[in-house]
Design a protein around this motif. Structure first.
Motif, PDB file in Angstrom:
ATOM      1  N   LEU A 133      26.170  11.290   6.144  1.00  0.00           N
ATOM      2  CA  LEU A 133      26.966  12.432   6.577  1.00  0.00           C
ATOM      3  C   LEU A 133      28.425  12.132   6.273  1.00  0.00           C
ATOM      4  O   LEU A 133      28.978  11.141   6.757  1.00  0.00           O
ATOM      5  CB  LEU A 133      26.775  12.684   8.077  1.00  0.00           C
ATOM      6  CG  LEU A 133      27.543  13.864   8.685  1.00  0.00           C
ATOM      7  CD1 LEU A 133      27.113  15.181   8.038  1.00  0.00           C
ATOM      8  CD2 LEU A 133      27.321  13.912  10.188  1.00  0.00           C
ATOM      9  N   ARG A 134      29.019  12.965   5.440  1.00  0.00           N
ATOM     10  CA  ARG A 134      30.413  12.766   5.027  1.00  0.00           C
ATOM     11  C   ARG A 134      31.294  13.854   5.627  1.00  0.00           C
ATOM     12  O   ARG A 134      30.833  14.950   5.933  1.00  0.00           O
ATOM     13  CB  ARG A 134      30.530  12.785   3.506  1.00  0.00           C
ATOM     14  CG  ARG A 134      29.767  11.674   2.811  1.00  0.00           C
ATOM     15  CD  ARG A 134      29.901  11.753   1.301  1.00  0.00           C
ATOM     16  NE  ARG A 134      29.289  10.607   0.644  1.00  0.00           N
ATOM     17  CZ  ARG A 134      28.009  10.521   0.330  1.00  0.00           C
ATOM     18  NH1 ARG A 134      27.194  11.539   0.603  1.00  0.00           N
ATOM     19  NH2 ARG A 134      27.532   9.442  -0.254  1.00  0.00           N
ATOM     20  N   ARG A 164      25.190   7.061  15.426  1.00  0.00           N
ATOM     21  CA  ARG A 164      25.983   6.375  14.409  1.00  0.00           C
ATOM     22  C   ARG A 164      27.453   6.543  14.798  1.00  0.00           C
ATOM     23  O   ARG A 164      27.831   7.536  15.409  1.00  0.00           O
ATOM     24  CB  ARG A 164      25.741   6.964  13.007  1.00  0.00           C
ATOM     25  CG  ARG A 164      24.324   6.727  12.480  1.00  0.00           C
ATOM     26  CD  ARG A 164      24.082   5.258  12.185  1.00  0.00           C
ATOM     27  NE  ARG A 164      22.713   4.999  11.731  1.00  0.00           N
ATOM     28  CZ  ARG A 164      21.709   4.646  12.516  1.00  0.00           C
ATOM     29  NH1 ARG A 164      21.908   4.524  13.820  1.00  0.00           N
ATOM     30  NH2 ARG A 164      20.513   4.399  12.006  1.00  0.00           N
ATOM     31  N   CYS A 165      28.281   5.573  14.435  1.00  0.00           N
ATOM     32  CA  CYS A 165      29.699   5.698  14.769  1.00  0.00           C
ATOM     33  C   CYS A 165      30.548   4.900  13.796  1.00  0.00           C
ATOM     34  O   CYS A 165      30.059   4.020  13.088  1.00  0.00           O
ATOM     35  CB  CYS A 165      29.974   5.254  16.202  1.00  0.00           C
ATOM     36  SG  CYS A 165      29.500   3.553  16.558  1.00  0.00           S
ATOM     37  N   ASN A 177      26.539   6.475   7.567  1.00  0.00           N
ATOM     38  CA  ASN A 177      25.386   6.177   6.727  1.00  0.00           C
ATOM     39  C   ASN A 177      24.107   6.040   7.542  1.00  0.00           C
ATOM     40  O   ASN A 177      24.133   5.795   8.744  1.00  0.00           O
ATOM     41  CB  ASN A 177      25.635   4.878   5.953  1.00  0.00           C
ATOM     42  CG  ASN A 177      26.834   4.978   5.033  1.00  0.00           C
ATOM     43  OD1 ASN A 177      26.987   5.964   4.310  1.00  0.00           O
ATOM     44  ND2 ASN A 177      27.692   3.967   5.062  1.00  0.00           N
ATOM     45  N   ASP A 178      23.004   6.234   6.853  1.00  0.00           N
ATOM     46  CA  ASP A 178      21.689   5.979   7.440  1.00  0.00           C
ATOM     47  C   ASP A 178      21.436   6.846   8.673  1.00  0.00           C
ATOM     48  O   ASP A 178      20.886   6.395   9.677  1.00  0.00           O
ATOM     49  CB  ASP A 178      21.577   4.496   7.802  1.00  0.00           C
ATOM     50  CG  ASP A 178      20.134   4.029   7.891  1.00  0.00           C
ATOM     51  OD1 ASP A 178      19.285   4.589   7.175  1.00  0.00           O
ATOM     52  OD2 ASP A 178      19.859   3.120   8.692  1.00  0.00           O
ATOM     53  N   VAL A 179      21.843   8.116   8.607  1.00  0.00           N
ATOM     54  CA  VAL A 179      21.657   9.034   9.737  1.00  0.00           C
ATOM     55  C   VAL A 179      20.194   9.485   9.778  1.00  0.00           C
ATOM     56  O   VAL A 179      19.671   9.997   8.786  1.00  0.00           O
ATOM     57  CB  VAL A 179      22.571  10.267   9.600  1.00  0.00           C
ATOM     58  CG1 VAL A 179      22.297  11.267  10.727  1.00  0.00           C
ATOM     59  CG2 VAL A 179      24.036   9.845   9.609  1.00  0.00           C
ATOM     60  N   PRO A 180      19.518   9.295  10.890  1.00  0.00           N
ATOM     61  CA  PRO A 180      18.110   9.691  10.985  1.00  0.00           C
ATOM     62  C   PRO A 180      17.955  11.203  11.131  1.00  0.00           C
ATOM     63  O   PRO A 180      18.911  11.921  11.453  1.00  0.00           O
ATOM     64  CB  PRO A 180      17.621   8.978  12.245  1.00  0.00           C
ATOM     65  CG  PRO A 180      18.848   8.793  13.062  1.00  0.00           C
ATOM     66  CD  PRO A 180      19.986   8.621  12.112  1.00  0.00           C
ATOM     67  N   ASP A 181      16.756  11.674  10.892  1.00  0.00           N
ATOM     68  CA  ASP A 181      16.454  13.088  11.066  1.00  0.00           C
ATOM     69  C   ASP A 181      16.693  13.495  12.521  1.00  0.00           C
ATOM     70  O   ASP A 181      16.461  12.717  13.451  1.00  0.00           O
ATOM     71  CB  ASP A 181      15.001  13.383  10.702  1.00  0.00           C
ATOM     72  CG  ASP A 181      14.717  13.202   9.218  1.00  0.00           C
ATOM     73  OD1 ASP A 181      15.673  12.954   8.453  1.00  0.00           O
ATOM     74  OD2 ASP A 181      13.540  13.285   8.824  1.00  0.00           O
ATOM     75  N   GLY A 182      17.158  14.722  12.697  1.00  0.00           N
ATOM     76  CA  GLY A 182      17.383  15.222  14.048  1.00  0.00           C
ATOM     77  C   GLY A 182      18.521  16.227  14.069  1.00  0.00           C
ATOM     78  O   GLY A 182      19.053  16.622  13.030  1.00  0.00           O
TER      79      GLY A 182
END
Length: 258
Positions: A133-134, A164-165, A177-182
């Motif tokens: 996510l950018r 994530r932070c 980075n590496d943001v899970p589904d949801g």
């Protein structure tokens, strides 16, 4: 009813919450203060603040507990009662879940956790597809620049461990980075340089800048677009920041947590 009248009604309720944190406030009590029906009040309160009355009240109680732990010598049990909890065990569990450490550890650390690490949501196994996510954090010219804490949360209230932070040295571009589904909410909190040593909630409200974006849906068939967040002054309708933000106290350059 105009939006201004609705905001005034919600403002009355929040003022009443702050005045009566130790009391057993029900939704019926709050609706009477707002002079709305219970169901209408619950809807408009969430429209204005982004969260439910009960969750907002809980955040105010824990924010006051944070202040009392740092500024007074009251025991944890006394503070629990002062902010409306009948069980010190329930208070301590709720405090740790939302702030990141137990009340006694929070006091020992002077209001700052050792770290703010992300957690992996339930069901997000290693085989799940992950997304980056950018976005960009913008600061208006009339706001003071400072470090920015960018966190991704499952609710609009900045509490508990983020999914994530990242801490930015200044407003600008970021990647999570590496943001899970949801379905997630992106929340940004910033204080001016030189105020990083102050615990969240203790510095001048006018100097704190916040931003919020969401919900953002991440999934196999949904690629999130870049996010633009413009910071603004913290106001009475914003739920308190409950995390013990050590990362904002450090002068580290851009730090990824996780």
């Amino acid at each position: 009813m105009t939006s201004t009248a609705i905001e005034h009604a919600v403002h009355r309720v929040i003022d009443d919450m702050r005045t009566n944190l130790g009391q057993d406030l029900t939704i019926d009590d709050m609706a009477r203060t707002a002079m709305f029906s219970k169901f209408h009040f619950t809807r408009v309160f969430k429209d204005v603040t982004g969260t439910s009355p009960g969750r907002f009240l809980s955040a105010l109680r824990l924010q006051e507990a944070k202040r009392l732990l740092i500024d007074t010598e009251f025991s944890v049990a006394d503070i629990s009662s002062m902010v409306g909890y009948s069980s010190v065990g329930t208070f301590s569990s709720r405090f740790k879940a939302c702030v990141g450490v137990s009340p006694s550890v929070y006091r020992e650390l002077g209001g700052f956790a050792d770290s703010i690490g992300p957690e992996s949501p339930a069901g997000s196994g290693a085989s799940s597809a992950r997304t980056t996510l950018r976005g960009q954090v913008h600061l208006p010219e009339d706001r003071s620049e400072g470090h920015c804490y960018v966190g991704l949360f499952p609710t609009p209230v900045p509490q508990g461990r983020p999914t994530r932070c990242r801490v930015l040295n200044a407003p600008g571009p970021f990647e999570l980075n590496d943001v899970p589904d949801g379905t997630w909410y992106l929340l940004v909190h910033s204080v001016p340089y030189g105020q990083e040593h102050l615990t969240s909630g203790s510095c001048d409200r006018d100097s704190v800048s916040v931003g919020r974006y969401g919900p953002v849906t991440v999934g196999a068939d949904t690629l999130p677009l870049p996010v633009d967040i413009t910071l603004r002054p913290l106001d009475v309708f914003d739920p308190p920041v409950l995390l013990a933000l050590l990362d904002l106290r450090s002068a580290a350059l851009e730090v990824a947590a996780g």
